[in-house]
Scaffold this motif. Structure first.
Motif, PDB file in Angstrom:
ATOM      1  N   VAL A  25       0.829  -1.198   0.000  1.00 52.83           N
ATOM      2  CA  VAL A  25       0.000   0.000   0.000  1.00 52.83           C
ATOM      3  C   VAL A  25       0.869   1.256   0.000  1.00 52.83           C
ATOM      4  N   ILE A  26       0.618   2.132  -0.952  1.00 54.09           N
ATOM      5  CA  ILE A  26       1.103   3.506  -0.918  1.00 54.09           C
ATOM      6  C   ILE A  26      -0.097   4.388  -0.617  1.00 54.09           C
ATOM      7  N   ASP A  27       0.002   5.194   0.404  1.00 51.82           N
ATOM      8  CA  ASP A  27      -1.063   6.163   0.700  1.00 51.82           C
ATOM      9  C   ASP A  27      -0.726   7.449  -0.033  1.00 51.82           C
ATOM     10  N   ALA A  28      -1.501   7.754  -1.070  1.00 52.63           N
ATOM     11  CA  ALA A  28      -1.196   8.865  -1.968  1.00 52.63           C
ATOM     12  C   ALA A  28      -1.897  10.157  -1.595  1.00 52.63           C
ATOM     13  N   HIS A  29      -2.428  10.248  -0.361  1.00 50.42           N
ATOM     14  CA  HIS A  29      -3.138  11.470   0.025  1.00 50.42           C
ATOM     15  C   HIS A  29      -3.134  11.585   1.541  1.00 50.42           C
ATOM     16  N   VAL A  30      -2.077  12.197   2.067  1.00 53.46           N
ATOM     17  CA  VAL A  30      -1.895  12.384   3.511  1.00 53.46           C
ATOM     18  C   VAL A  30      -1.534  13.844   3.754  1.00 53.46           C
ATOM     19  N   HIS A  31      -2.047  14.404   4.854  1.00 53.55           N
ATOM     20  CA  HIS A  31      -1.781  15.811   5.165  1.00 53.55           C
ATOM     21  C   HIS A  31      -0.837  15.940   6.355  1.00 53.55           C
ATOM     22  N   ILE A  32       0.146  16.825   6.215  1.00 55.67           N
ATOM     23  CA  ILE A  32       0.955  17.240   7.359  1.00 55.67           C
ATOM     24  C   ILE A  32       1.064  18.765   7.335  1.00 55.67           C
ATOM     25  N   PHE A  33       1.215  19.357   8.513  1.00 56.16           N
ATOM     26  CA  PHE A  33       1.358  20.800   8.662  1.00 56.16           C
ATOM     27  C   PHE A  33       2.163  21.084   9.921  1.00 56.16           C
ATOM     28  N   PRO A  34       2.784  22.244   9.999  1.00 52.12           N
ATOM     29  CA  PRO A  34       3.319  22.680  11.285  1.00 52.12           C
ATOM     30  C   PRO A  34       2.211  22.700  12.337  1.00 52.12           C
ATOM     31  N   ARG A  35       2.592  22.531  13.588  1.00 52.30           N
ATOM     32  CA  ARG A  35       1.607  22.334  14.658  1.00 52.30           C
ATOM     33  C   ARG A  35       0.576  23.465  14.737  1.00 52.30           C
ATOM     34  N   SER A  36       1.004  24.710  14.567  1.00 54.66           N
ATOM     35  CA  SER A  36       0.059  25.817  14.710  1.00 54.66           C
ATOM     36  C   SER A  36      -1.019  25.761  13.631  1.00 54.66           C
ATOM     37  N   ILE A  37      -0.648  25.365  12.414  1.00 55.95           N
ATOM     38  CA  ILE A  37      -1.632  25.269  11.333  1.00 55.95           C
ATOM     39  C   ILE A  37      -2.510  24.046  11.534  1.00 55.95           C
ATOM     40  N   PHE A  38      -1.908  22.933  11.947  1.00 56.52           N
ATOM     41  CA  PHE A  38      -2.725  21.756  12.251  1.00 56.52           C
ATOM     42  C   PHE A  38      -3.781  22.101  13.312  1.00 56.52           C
ATOM     43  N   SER A  39      -3.386  22.808  14.359  1.00 56.49           N
ATOM     44  CA  SER A  39      -4.334  23.159  15.423  1.00 56.49           C
ATOM     45  C   SER A  39      -5.477  24.005  14.879  1.00 56.49           C
ATOM     46  N   ALA A  40      -5.158  24.939  13.972  1.00 49.85           N
ATOM     47  CA  ALA A  40      -6.197  25.765  13.369  1.00 49.85           C
ATOM     48  C   ALA A  40      -7.127  24.925  12.491  1.00 49.85           C
ATOM     49  N   ILE A  41      -6.575  23.928  11.795  1.00 48.16           N
ATOM     50  CA  ILE A  41      -7.395  23.045  10.973  1.00 48.16           C
ATOM     51  C   ILE A  41      -8.326  22.206  11.850  1.00 48.16           C
ATOM     52  N   TRP A  42      -7.792  21.669  12.955  1.00 47.52           N
ATOM     53  CA  TRP A  42      -8.646  20.901  13.857  1.00 47.52           C
ATOM     54  C   TRP A  42      -9.802  21.759  14.363  1.00 47.52           C
ATOM     55  N   LYS A  43      -9.518  23.000  14.730  1.00 49.11           N
ATOM     56  CA  LYS A  43     -10.553  23.900  15.233  1.00 49.11           C
ATOM     57  C   LYS A  43     -11.581  24.187  14.140  1.00 49.11           C
ATOM     58  N   TRP A  44     -11.107  24.438  12.912  1.00 45.65           N
ATOM     59  CA  TRP A  44     -12.018  24.742  11.811  1.00 45.65           C
ATOM     60  C   TRP A  44     -12.963  23.563  11.564  1.00 45.65           C
ATOM     61  N   PHE A  45     -12.422  22.348  11.556  1.00 46.15           N
ATOM     62  CA  PHE A  45     -13.277  21.185  11.327  1.00 46.15           C
ATOM     63  C   PHE A  45     -14.239  20.962  12.486  1.00 46.15           C
ATOM     64  N   ASP A  46     -13.800  21.196  13.714  1.00 49.63           N
ATOM     65  CA  ASP A  46     -14.716  21.075  14.855  1.00 49.63           C
ATOM     66  C   ASP A  46     -15.903  22.027  14.706  1.00 49.63           C
ATOM     67  N   MET A  87       7.964  28.758   3.710  1.00 52.38           N
ATOM     68  CA  MET A  87       8.077  28.104   5.013  1.00 52.38           C
ATOM     69  C   MET A  87       7.504  26.695   4.969  1.00 52.38           C
ATOM     70  N   LEU A  88       6.327  26.539   4.352  1.00 54.17           N
ATOM     71  CA  LEU A  88       5.705  25.223   4.286  1.00 54.17           C
ATOM     72  C   LEU A  88       6.535  24.259   3.440  1.00 54.17           C
ATOM     73  N   ASN A  89       7.097  24.737   2.353  1.00 50.23           N
ATOM     74  CA  ASN A  89       7.911  23.866   1.501  1.00 50.23           C
ATOM     75  C   ASN A  89       9.196  23.444   2.200  1.00 50.23           C
ATOM     76  N   THR A  90       9.806  24.358   2.938  1.00 46.95           N
ATOM     77  CA  THR A  90      10.996  24.013   3.716  1.00 46.95           C
ATOM     78  C   THR A  90      10.662  22.968   4.774  1.00 46.95           C
ATOM     79  N   TYR A  91       9.525  23.154   5.418  1.00 41.90           N
ATOM     80  CA  TYR A  91       9.054  22.203   6.433  1.00 41.90           C
ATOM     81  C   TYR A  91       8.824  20.825   5.811  1.00 41.90           C
ATOM     82  N   MET A  92       8.181  20.803   4.652  1.00 42.95           N
ATOM     83  CA  MET A  92       7.905  19.538   3.989  1.00 42.95           C
ATOM     84  C   MET A  92       9.192  18.818   3.598  1.00 42.95           C
ATOM     85  N   ALA A  93      10.142  19.542   3.057  1.00 44.46           N
ATOM     86  CA  ALA A  93      11.410  18.919   2.662  1.00 44.46           C
ATOM     87  C   ALA A  93      12.113  18.306   3.869  1.00 44.46           C
TER      88      ALA A  93
END
Length: 298
Positions: A25-46, A87-93
């Motif tokens: 299995v290759i998972d071809a659709h996974v999300h990662i973000f710096p913690r502050s953005i992840f926290s904002a995404i969790w709040k938005w979805f809530d 910043m996001l691209n540097t983080y991803m690399a």
């Protein structure tokens, strides 16, 4: 189909490994973000959708999937405003380096921002493996000149594009109406204008799944991923039977960790659908290897 507050979470059981009997299995659709953005995404979805079941750091997200039997992960981010793409691209690399070749990360830019093409070229030069965009969040028109320049940068670098340009799920919390920006017809124009650019539309193109199925049979440069379309979470107006799709253009993706059900739900459902083993191999890893030019082999 629309996101709305307090959508249900499914308390289904998760298992510790990829379901036995499946090919690699290759998972071809996974999300990662710096913690502050992840926290904002969790709040938005809530507030506007469902409660995200897996609230983890990026390293935990990647480590979780790899330790549970996923062989390779394709990781996405998207810049929700100008000025943060570098910043996001540097983080991803950095995250890709952390996992020693088992993670392929895609770049992001905010379409229309200053120096978007240069930012994208920098990201490709750093080793990132394609471009991820999300029309619902970034509010771009896929047919405008700014986008054409990004497509051309990807084409020249032989990098694919993953674009959430299906119309669903929409939400009044978005800054723009996806039904005004997104359509299979508009995507078809991009496919025609850039015939040697590989494009993936996630979620099987919900809610125009029938139109995207037909286009995938017509255009060799269109791929689709299964993310959340097979989970029996959203109502789907068109019958989805992957055995009747162009199976060399379908990739498995989970949308992990931003899901309201068990991480392996769609893998279990795929296993139960009586899909021939050769087709499962295509969906679960071979097509992702071709689309993202991955070195992984089963």
């Amino acid at each position: 189909m629309m996101l709305k507050p307090h959508m249900p979470s499914i308390d289904d059981q998760e298992d510790g490994m990829v379901p036995p009997g499946l090919p690699a299995v290759i998972d071809a659709h996974v999300h990662i973000f710096p913690r502050s953005i992840f926290s904002a995404i969790w709040k938005w979805f809530d507030e506007n959708g469902w409660h995200i079941r897996y609230q983890m750091t990026s390293s935990e997200v990647l480590g979780f999937l790899l330790s549970h039997g996923v062989k390779h992960v394709v990781a996405f981010q998207y810049a929700h405003k100008p000025g943060i793409a570098r910043m996001l691209n540097t983080y991803m690399a950095a995250k890709c380096r952390e996992f020693h070749g088992r993670v392929t990360g895609l770049a992001t830019v905010f379409p229309g921002e200053d120096d978007a093409e240069r930012l994208l070229q920098e990201a490709f030069d750093s080793g990132l493996g394609g471009l991820k965009l999300h029309a619902h969040v970034q509010c771009f028109d896929m047919n405008n000149d700014d986008m054409h320049r990004l497509y051309e940068c990807c084409r020249v670098n032989k990098k694919p594009v993953v674009m959430h340009i299906g119309r669903e799920p929409k939400s009044p919390a978005y800054r723009c109406d996806p039904y005004q920006l997104c359509s299979a017809r508009k995507c078809e124009q991009v496919l025609q204008d850039f015939p040697d650019l590989k494009i993936c539309v996630p979620h099987l193109g919900m809610d125009e799944t029938a139109a995207y199925k037909k286009m995938s049979e017509k255009y060799d440069n269109l791929w689709l991923d299964t993310t959340m379309a097979l989970a029996e979470y959203f109502p789907v107006k068109d019958v989805i039977d992957l055995r009747h799709y162009r199976t060399d253009r379908i990739m498995y993706g989970s949308d992990f960790p931003n899901i309201p059900y068990a991480w392996d739900r769609e893998l279990k459902l795929l296993k139960a659908k009586n899909i021939p083993a050769t087709v499962l191999e295509e969906i679960l890893h071979k097509n992702a290897m071709a689309f993202f030019s991955l070195p992984f082999a089963s």
